[in-house]
Design a protein around this motif. Structure first.
Motif, PDB file in Angstrom:
ATOM      1  N   HIS A  38       1.347 -11.826   5.722  1.00  0.00           N
ATOM      2  CA  HIS A  38       1.695 -12.976   4.884  1.00  0.00           C
ATOM      3  C   HIS A  38       3.185 -13.072   4.607  1.00  0.00           C
ATOM      4  N   ALA A  39       3.757 -14.212   4.973  1.00  0.00           N
ATOM      5  CA  ALA A  39       5.122 -14.541   4.588  1.00  0.00           C
ATOM      6  C   ALA A  39       5.100 -15.121   3.178  1.00  0.00           C
ATOM      7  N   PRO A  40       6.239 -15.267   2.526  1.00  0.00           N
ATOM      8  CA  PRO A  40       6.245 -15.761   1.144  1.00  0.00           C
ATOM      9  C   PRO A  40       5.585 -17.116   0.952  1.00  0.00           C
ATOM     10  N   ASP A  41       5.526 -17.951   1.998  1.00  0.00           N
ATOM     11  CA  ASP A  41       4.934 -19.278   1.839  1.00  0.00           C
ATOM     12  C   ASP A  41       3.471 -19.318   2.241  1.00  0.00           C
ATOM     13  N   ASP A  42       2.850 -18.158   2.423  1.00  0.00           N
ATOM     14  CA  ASP A  42       1.448 -18.091   2.812  1.00  0.00           C
ATOM     15  C   ASP A  42       0.593 -17.681   1.616  1.00  0.00           C
ATOM     16  N   VAL A  43      -0.661 -18.126   1.611  1.00  0.00           N
ATOM     17  CA  VAL A  43      -1.579 -17.801   0.513  1.00  0.00           C
ATOM     18  C   VAL A  43      -2.298 -16.491   0.833  1.00  0.00           C
ATOM     19  N   PRO A  44      -2.273 -15.503  -0.081  1.00  0.00           N
ATOM     20  CA  PRO A  44      -2.923 -14.218   0.203  1.00  0.00           C
ATOM     21  C   PRO A  44      -4.437 -14.341   0.260  1.00  0.00           C
ATOM     22  N   GLN A  45      -5.023 -13.753   1.299  1.00  0.00           N
ATOM     23  CA  GLN A  45      -6.473 -13.621   1.430  1.00  0.00           C
ATOM     24  C   GLN A  45      -6.774 -12.135   1.571  1.00  0.00           C
ATOM     25  N   VAL A  46      -6.947 -11.489   0.421  1.00  0.00           N
ATOM     26  CA  VAL A  46      -6.970 -10.035   0.351  1.00  0.00           C
ATOM     27  C   VAL A  46      -8.158  -9.453   1.100  1.00  0.00           C
ATOM     28  N   SER A  47      -9.289 -10.138   1.139  1.00  0.00           N
ATOM     29  CA  SER A  47     -10.478  -9.583   1.776  1.00  0.00           C
ATOM     30  C   SER A  47     -10.353  -9.528   3.288  1.00  0.00           C
ATOM     31  N   LYS A  48      -9.362 -10.212   3.877  1.00  0.00           N
ATOM     32  CA  LYS A  48      -9.221 -10.235   5.324  1.00  0.00           C
ATOM     33  C   LYS A  48      -8.207  -9.213   5.822  1.00  0.00           C
ATOM     34  N   GLN A  49      -7.096  -9.077   5.136  1.00  0.00           N
ATOM     35  CA  GLN A  49      -6.090  -8.097   5.555  1.00  0.00           C
ATOM     36  C   GLN A  49      -5.676  -7.271   4.344  1.00  0.00           C
ATOM     37  N   PHE A  50      -5.872  -5.989   4.446  1.00  0.00           N
ATOM     38  CA  PHE A  50      -5.433  -5.139   3.345  1.00  0.00           C
ATOM     39  C   PHE A  50      -5.272  -3.705   3.827  1.00  0.00           C
ATOM     40  N   VAL A  51      -4.460  -2.991   3.103  1.00  0.00           N
ATOM     41  CA  VAL A  51      -4.319  -1.545   3.277  1.00  0.00           C
ATOM     42  C   VAL A  51      -4.819  -0.904   1.998  1.00  0.00           C
ATOM     43  N   ARG A  52      -5.760  -0.005   2.103  1.00  0.00           N
ATOM     44  CA  ARG A  52      -6.304   0.618   0.908  1.00  0.00           C
ATOM     45  C   ARG A  52      -5.420   1.781   0.463  1.00  0.00           C
ATOM     46  N   ILE A  53      -5.056   1.786  -0.802  1.00  0.00           N
ATOM     47  CA  ILE A  53      -4.233   2.841  -1.377  1.00  0.00           C
ATOM     48  C   ILE A  53      -5.138   3.728  -2.225  1.00  0.00           C
ATOM     49  N   PRO A  54      -5.536   4.881  -1.735  1.00  0.00           N
ATOM     50  CA  PRO A  54      -6.437   5.746  -2.515  1.00  0.00           C
ATOM     51  C   PRO A  54      -5.692   6.428  -3.646  1.00  0.00           C
ATOM     52  N   MET A  55      -6.441   6.796  -4.657  1.00  0.00           N
ATOM     53  CA  MET A  55      -5.854   7.510  -5.778  1.00  0.00           C
ATOM     54  C   MET A  55      -5.491   8.939  -5.370  1.00  0.00           C
ATOM     55  N   GLY A  56      -4.443   9.459  -5.976  1.00  0.00           N
ATOM     56  CA  GLY A  56      -4.005  10.818  -5.683  1.00  0.00           C
ATOM     57  C   GLY A  56      -3.283  10.948  -4.362  1.00  0.00           C
ATOM     58  N   LYS A  57      -2.704   9.854  -3.864  1.00  0.00           N
ATOM     59  CA  LYS A  57      -1.988   9.877  -2.584  1.00  0.00           C
ATOM     60  C   LYS A  57      -0.618   9.224  -2.733  1.00  0.00           C
ATOM     61  N   GLU A  58       0.293   9.658  -1.898  1.00  0.00           N
ATOM     62  CA  GLU A  58       1.575   8.963  -1.757  1.00  0.00           C
ATOM     63  C   GLU A  58       1.566   8.294  -0.393  1.00  0.00           C
ATOM     64  N   VAL A  59       1.696   6.972  -0.383  1.00  0.00           N
ATOM     65  CA  VAL A  59       1.555   6.173   0.830  1.00  0.00           C
ATOM     66  C   VAL A  59       2.902   5.530   1.160  1.00  0.00           C
ATOM     67  N   LEU A  60       3.312   5.685   2.400  1.00  0.00           N
ATOM     68  CA  LEU A  60       4.540   5.064   2.896  1.00  0.00           C
ATOM     69  C   LEU A  60       4.154   4.017   3.930  1.00  0.00           C
TER      70      LEU A  60
END
Length: 568
Positions: free
Chosen positions: A325-347
């Motif tokens: 998503h570019a700044p002018d796009d509407v987020p559709q979270v259920s289609k593209q996402f990266v899951r950030i689990p608890m207790g992790k450092e993600v880069l």
């Protein structure tokens, strides 16, 4: 019986006219034959000279006529192939001649959605989504009215809202509409939001430390209210009569950092006189210091597994034109996402993938170049055309047709009906039916079926001619909050935030420069003519002068020969 003088004179006149016409016809035929032989002796087209030689044996002339016709057939076939390629695939996507610095494009918009939903509470004890849904399912199967005890009207509104936000796959089909007033789901979701700084514990953008509220704005998505960084306001994406436009909220502090924020578009980029600090925000180099850093927090006691399933944490959607998503796009979270689990450092190292266009292809029809310019495809709800926005609008229109309403998160006008609990399965099925419809239509068109017109019209959501995608490389490591606090000598944190789980997230560009792709002409008019000329020259030795030569012999030269024969 005698013949009068008048009859004799008439007969002589007719005979004289016939002789004159016959003579004129023979003169024309002789002139044409003479011109033809002259053309055959002098033309530059290969093989034609053998057809006009009177002394050449008839068999040889038949042979050369046969060869000449085969050459014409070969030319016609190859030129038809070149014309088809010119009309159907005039545009090619290739790598640009030089690399692009990252400060030419905006930093990706980042939308963060917490998987932890609000816990319903009643009289000192917790009532989870699972508790209410279990009772709701039992009452529904028993055909009873759903009236749970000790649940307030406000908690009932929250439960009805969670039915749309939580995992709808477990919701039974054909559920009835729960009694109650019409809900504004956005207002209810805002009321249910937990305290912002409990979940966004710490933020750093570039080298500036600040409150997260100055960087993130509320965004209505299909999974509830999320928070978006570096995305355009709804007033710049949606049209004035939409629900989203009227609930856009106040501008963020970082949006007012430069007066040039309205000068950016995906097609034109930033204005040449824009400041270093502008909006949408951009960075000047790669690396973690030139990115955004977040410390995200959640709490074990607030996890409701019945709502979102066994996986808890945060979804971080990085959104742009087509996949992200570019700044002018509407987020559709259920289609593209990266899951950030608890207790992790993600880069997350971002690698931009940008496609630009040359000015020459703007003259082609959108179907020929297979992309839309921003002014060529007007959307009903959006000011900005992107493929993702177009698909979302098409889904909203299709859902309205099928269900008589739209999901609360879909783009809509203020007066469009919003689906209640009894329509959850309807709008879920509508999305799949739309995909099946598009699949069947494309398959029918590719197969060339005559009845393909009977298939419902497509969404007509081709890619934008200029697009931007942020590909990512993700790495992670363990992050032990308790050990860090012990090392820092902080023993009060866990007492202040009991049950705290924390993750750290860093998003940055991997490289300072990247190679863009470019849509440009594969076959322009010059290339097409050159290709045709090469085919004609290879098979027949034909050129523009050969065409002029042909026109000359059978116009000016033919007229001269006819004039000479008449005088002779």
């Amino acid at each position: 019986m005698t013949i009068s003088d008048s009859e004799l004179d008439s007969s002589k006149g007719i005979d004289l006219t016939f002789r004159r016409r016959r003579k004129a016809g023979s003169v024309a035929c002789e002139g044409f034959i003479t011109t033809y032989h002259e053309y055959c002796r002098n033309t530059s087209i290969h093989g034609v000279q053998y057809l006009g030689e009177q002394e050449r044996p008839f068999r040889e002339r038949i042979f050369w006529l046969f060869v000449f016709l085969i050459s014409i057939y070969g030319c016609s076939t190859l030129i038809q192939s070149a014309y088809t390629k010119w009309t159907e695939t005039p545009v090619i996507v290739s790598f640009a001649e030089k690399s692009t610095p990252v400060w030419n494009i905006p930093f990706p918009a980042v939308t963060v959605c917490s998987e932890t939903k609000r816990v319903l509470k009643q009289k000192g004890k917790e009532t989870t989504y699972a508790d209410l849904y279990s009772q709701f399912s039992e009452d529904m199967r028993a055909s009873r009215v759903f009236r749970p005890e000790n649940v307030s009207a406000l908690e009932m509104e929250e439960f009805r809202t969670l039915l749309h936000v939580c995992n709808t796959q477990i919701i039974e089909e054909d559920i009835p509409l729960i009694a109650g007033d019409d809900l504004d789901y956005f207002d209810v979701l805002q009321r249910m939001l937990p305290q912002f700084d409990r979940y966004f514990f710490y933020c750093r953008w570039l080298s500036r430390f600040g409150e997260c509220e100055t960087f993130f704005r509320k965004t209505l998505t299909e999974e509830g209210i999320c928070y978006t960084f570096n995305g355009l306001r709804a007033t710049e994406i949606y049209r004035d009569d939409t629900y989203q436009y009227q609930h856009s909220g106040e501008p963020l502090e970082m949006e007012n950092i430069s007066s040039q924020h309205t000068a950016w578009t995906l097609e034109t980029g930033y204005a040449l006189d824009s400041d270093v600090e502008t909006f949408p925000a951009r960075v000047l180099s790669a690396g973690a210091r030139s990115g955004i850093f977040l410390a995200l927090q959640s709490f074990k006691q607030e996890v409701d597994y019945a709502c979102r399933g066994p996986v808890q944490g945060f979804k971080v959607g990085k959104f742009e034109n087509v996949l992200l998503h570019a700044p002018d796009d509407v987020p559709q979270v259920s289609k593209q996402f990266v899951r950030i689990p608890m207790g992790k450092e993600v880069l997350i190292a971002v690698k931009p993938n940008m496609i630009t266009m040359s000015s020459g292809i703007a003259e082609y029809h959108p179907v020929r170049r297979q992309c839309f310019l921003s002014h060529e495809r007007s959307l009903r709800f959006f000011k900005v055309y992107t493929e993702s926005n177009c698909q979302l609008e098409c889904l909203a229109n299709f859902t309205l047709t099928k269900c008589g309403c739209v999901k609360f998160s879909m783009p809509r006008n203020v007066d469009m009906p919003v689906c209640g609990e009894d329509k959850i399965h309807c709008y879920d099925r509508a999305e799949r039916e739309l995909l099946v419809r598009e699949f069947k239509r494309v398959k029918a068109l590719n197969a060339g079926r005559e009845n393909s017109r009977s298939v419902e019209s497509a969404c007509n959501c081709m890619p934008a001619c200029t697009s931007l995608v942020y590909n990512t490389e993700i790495s992670q490591a363990n992050f032990d909050l308790e050990e860090m606090l012990v090392a820092e000598g902080d023993t009060e944190f866990l007492k202040e935030y009991p049950g705290s789980q924390m993750s750290r997230l860093s998003i940055y560009f991997k490289q300072s420069q990247f190679i863009t792709s470019k849509r440009s002409e594969l076959y322009g008019m010059t290339e097409f003519l050159a290709n045709c000329g090469g085919i004609f020259g290879l098979f027949m030795g034909f050129s523009i002068l050969s065409l002029v030569e042909m026109i000359y012999h059978f116009t000016l030269r033919l007229f001269t020969n006819l004039k000479r024969l008449v005088k002779g």
